[in-house]
Scaffold this motif. Structure first.
Motif, PDB file in Angstrom:
ATOM      1  N   THR A 202     -25.915   8.003  10.142  1.00  0.00           N
ATOM      2  CA  THR A 202     -24.748   7.464   9.195  1.00  0.00           C
ATOM      3  C   THR A 202     -25.355   6.417   8.315  1.00  0.00           C
ATOM      4  OG1 THR A 202     -24.134   5.934  11.138  1.00  0.00           O
ATOM      5  CG2 THR A 202     -22.869   8.122  10.648  1.00  0.00           C
ATOM      6  N   CYS A 203     -26.324   5.846   8.879  1.00  0.00           N
ATOM      7  CA  CYS A 203     -26.924   4.700   7.895  1.00  0.00           C
ATOM      8  C   CYS A 203     -28.282   5.002   7.288  1.00  0.00           C
ATOM      9  CB  CYS A 203     -26.979   3.358   8.915  1.00  0.00           C
ATOM     10  SG  CYS A 203     -25.338   2.795   9.499  1.00  0.00           S
ATOM     11  N   ARG A 204     -29.366   4.739   8.281  1.00  0.00           N
ATOM     12  CA  ARG A 204     -31.005   5.021   7.620  1.00  0.00           C
ATOM     13  C   ARG A 204     -31.012   6.288   7.372  1.00  0.00           C
ATOM     14  NH1 ARG A 204     -33.404   2.196  13.074  1.00  0.00           N
ATOM     15  NH2 ARG A 204     -31.610   3.364  13.895  1.00  0.00           N
ATOM     16  N   SER A 205     -31.186   7.299   8.036  1.00  0.00           N
ATOM     17  CA  SER A 205     -31.557   8.666   7.836  1.00  0.00           C
ATOM     18  C   SER A 205     -30.616   8.960   6.614  1.00  0.00           C
ATOM     19  CB  SER A 205     -31.544   9.545   8.607  1.00  0.00           C
ATOM     20  OG  SER A 205     -30.252   9.767   9.266  1.00  0.00           O
ATOM     21  N   SER A 206     -29.318   8.752   6.272  1.00  0.00           N
ATOM     22  CA  SER A 206     -28.364   9.258   5.292  1.00  0.00           C
ATOM     23  C   SER A 206     -28.784   8.583   3.911  1.00  0.00           C
ATOM     24  CB  SER A 206     -27.039   9.221   5.801  1.00  0.00           C
ATOM     25  OG  SER A 206     -26.716   7.779   5.951  1.00  0.00           O
TER      26      SER A 206
ATOM     27  N   LEU B 247     -30.501  11.756  16.360  1.00  0.00           N
ATOM     28  CA  LEU B 247     -30.796  12.166  17.759  1.00  0.00           C
ATOM     29  C   LEU B 247     -29.504  11.999  18.375  1.00  0.00           C
ATOM     30  CD1 LEU B 247     -34.057  10.119  18.298  1.00  0.00           C
ATOM     31  CD2 LEU B 247     -33.753  12.591  17.872  1.00  0.00           C
ATOM     32  N   SER B 248     -28.628  11.296  17.995  1.00  0.00           N
ATOM     33  CA  SER B 248     -27.403  10.978  18.942  1.00  0.00           C
ATOM     34  C   SER B 248     -26.115  11.117  17.991  1.00  0.00           C
ATOM     35  CB  SER B 248     -27.439   9.661  19.756  1.00  0.00           C
ATOM     36  OG  SER B 248     -28.304   9.738  20.545  1.00  0.00           O
ATOM     37  N   ALA B 249     -26.130  11.724  16.861  1.00  0.00           N
ATOM     38  CA  ALA B 249     -24.985  11.758  15.882  1.00  0.00           C
ATOM     39  C   ALA B 249     -23.791  12.274  16.564  1.00  0.00           C
ATOM     40  CB  ALA B 249     -25.631  12.553  14.642  1.00  0.00           C
ATOM     41  N   PHE B 250     -22.721  11.722  16.041  1.00  0.00           N
ATOM     42  CA  PHE B 250     -21.480  12.439  16.217  1.00  0.00           C
ATOM     43  C   PHE B 250     -21.318  13.305  15.029  1.00  0.00           C
ATOM     44  CE2 PHE B 250     -20.990   8.613  18.596  1.00  0.00           C
ATOM     45  CZ  PHE B 250     -20.530   8.790  19.734  1.00  0.00           C
ATOM     46  N   GLU B 251     -21.020  14.573  15.321  1.00  0.00           N
ATOM     47  CA  GLU B 251     -21.053  15.577  14.008  1.00  0.00           C
ATOM     48  C   GLU B 251     -19.854  15.332  13.271  1.00  0.00           C
ATOM     49  OE1 GLU B 251     -22.924  18.197  13.564  1.00  0.00           O
ATOM     50  OE2 GLU B 251     -24.359  17.999  15.426  1.00  0.00           O
ATOM     51  N   ASN B 252     -20.155  15.267  11.967  1.00  0.00           N
ATOM     52  CA  ASN B 252     -19.310  15.184  10.782  1.00  0.00           C
ATOM     53  C   ASN B 252     -18.854  13.674  10.446  1.00  0.00           C
ATOM     54  OD1 ASN B 252     -19.214  17.829   9.823  1.00  0.00           O
ATOM     55  ND2 ASN B 252     -18.181  18.450  11.608  1.00  0.00           N
ATOM     56  N   ASP B 253     -19.328  12.793  11.256  1.00  0.00           N
ATOM     57  CA  ASP B 253     -19.090  11.442  10.929  1.00  0.00           C
ATOM     58  C   ASP B 253     -19.577  11.126   9.484  1.00  0.00           C
ATOM     59  OD1 ASP B 253     -18.047  10.449  13.219  1.00  0.00           O
ATOM     60  OD2 ASP B 253     -19.673   8.893  13.559  1.00  0.00           O
ATOM     61  N   CYS B 254     -18.814  10.385   8.707  1.00  0.00           N
ATOM     62  CA  CYS B 254     -19.229  10.025   7.363  1.00  0.00           C
ATOM     63  C   CYS B 254     -20.326   8.990   7.330  1.00  0.00           C
ATOM     64  CB  CYS B 254     -18.023   9.429   6.353  1.00  0.00           C
ATOM     65  SG  CYS B 254     -16.746  10.654   6.441  1.00  0.00           S
ATOM     66  N   ALA B 255     -21.307   8.775   6.248  1.00  0.00           N
ATOM     67  CA  ALA B 255     -21.953   7.894   6.095  1.00  0.00           C
ATOM     68  C   ALA B 255     -21.251   6.369   6.263  1.00  0.00           C
ATOM     69  CB  ALA B 255     -22.798   7.779   4.620  1.00  0.00           C
TER      70      ALA B 255
ATOM     71  N   HIS C  30     -21.752  12.854   2.725  1.00  0.00           N
ATOM     72  CA  HIS C  30     -22.528  13.004   3.741  1.00  0.00           C
ATOM     73  C   HIS C  30     -21.824  13.092   5.045  1.00  0.00           C
ATOM     74  CE1 HIS C  30     -26.270  12.727   6.518  1.00  0.00           C
ATOM     75  NE2 HIS C  30     -25.219  11.696   7.080  1.00  0.00           N
ATOM     76  N   LYS C  31     -22.459  14.090   5.835  1.00  0.00           N
ATOM     77  CA  LYS C  31     -21.701  14.346   7.100  1.00  0.00           C
ATOM     78  C   LYS C  31     -22.885  14.365   8.108  1.00  0.00           C
ATOM     79  CE  LYS C  31     -17.442  14.973   5.708  1.00  0.00           C
ATOM     80  NZ  LYS C  31     -16.541  13.876   5.727  1.00  0.00           N
ATOM     81  N   ALA C  32     -22.750  13.589   9.141  1.00  0.00           N
ATOM     82  CA  ALA C  32     -23.516  13.300  10.171  1.00  0.00           C
ATOM     83  C   ALA C  32     -23.660  14.604  10.932  1.00  0.00           C
ATOM     84  CB  ALA C  32     -23.292  12.115  10.926  1.00  0.00           C
ATOM     85  N   ARG C  33     -25.065  14.847  11.507  1.00  0.00           N
ATOM     86  CA  ARG C  33     -25.230  15.820  12.267  1.00  0.00           C
ATOM     87  C   ARG C  33     -26.543  15.655  13.214  1.00  0.00           C
ATOM     88  NH1 ARG C  33     -28.441  19.440  10.942  1.00  0.00           N
ATOM     89  NH2 ARG C  33     -30.076  19.239   9.253  1.00  0.00           N
ATOM     90  N   ARG C  34     -26.414  16.408  14.390  1.00  0.00           N
ATOM     91  CA  ARG C  34     -27.501  16.235  15.558  1.00  0.00           C
ATOM     92  C   ARG C  34     -28.843  17.025  14.843  1.00  0.00           C
ATOM     93  NH1 ARG C  34     -23.841  16.677  20.118  1.00  0.00           N
ATOM     94  NH2 ARG C  34     -23.000  14.475  20.364  1.00  0.00           N
ATOM     95  N   ILE C  35     -29.974  16.426  15.311  1.00  0.00           N
ATOM     96  CA  ILE C  35     -31.182  17.403  15.025  1.00  0.00           C
ATOM     97  C   ILE C  35     -31.140  18.810  15.728  1.00  0.00           C
ATOM     98  CG2 ILE C  35     -32.558  16.060  16.631  1.00  0.00           C
ATOM     99  CD1 ILE C  35     -34.843  16.230  14.664  1.00  0.00           C
TER     100      ILE C  35
END
Length: 167
Positions: free
Chosen positions: A12-16, A43-51, A70-75
């Motif tokens: 949600t922060c650095r990689s996005s 690595l520990s993302a909550f799926e679909n969290d916004c940036a 952006h939507k967060a996702r796990r690797i």
């Protein structure tokens, strides 16, 4: 299309921010990087969290980059297999990726390790002494907007070098 995978903890922060900045740079580059596309995962993302809202604001105001969709996702294994290169935000992230996907060792680096590898002598401690910073991108989560600005600048500086190498 060569896929560049950026990895952090929650995506949600650095990689996005890295994904948004990288794609913006290559989309506006006239020579040599049109065949690259970034994506990101945590690595520990909550799926679909916004940036993170601060990450969104900093990228929009400082770099004219919009990551609001952006939507967060796990690797996933598929992410790793399809990646041309995997760039993590910290050594800890890199080690976690390599524990999960040992076959990715030949294409997994920290973002600064890959960006500055030509400048670094045999270890990152020498690099830290020489350049005054470590090889990790610190997590801005929970900190004031100014920390997000510093984080985005660190990422952008590394990406500028990486994009020159990819050309």
């Amino acid at each position: 299309m060569k896929r560049v995978l950026f990895v952090c903890t929650g995506n949600t922060c650095r990689s996005s921010m890295a994904e948004g900045l990288f794609n913006y740079i290559v989309e506006n580059d006239k020579d040599g990087t049109k065949d690259f596309k970034a994506f990101s995962a945590g690595l520990s993302a909550f799926e679909n969290d916004c940036a993170n809202p601060k990450a969104q604001k900093v990228l929009k105001e400082q770099y004219n980059v919009d990551i609001s969709s952006h939507k967060a996702r796990r690797i996933t294994k598929s992410d790793v297999e399809s990646a041309y290169i995997i760039l993590t935000m910290t050594e800890e992230h890199k080690n976690a990726v390599l524990r999960m996907f040992p076959g990715a060792a030949d294409k997994t680096y920290t973002i600064k390790e890959y960006a500055y590898e030509d400048d670094v002598s045999s270890n990152s401690m020498n690099h830290q002494r020489r350049y005054g910073h470590n090889m990790n991108i610190g997590d801005p989560y929970g900190f004031p907007e100014e920390v997000y600005k510093e984080c985005a600048k660190e990422i952008k500086d590394a990406l500028d070098r990486i994009i020159m190498k990819l050309k």
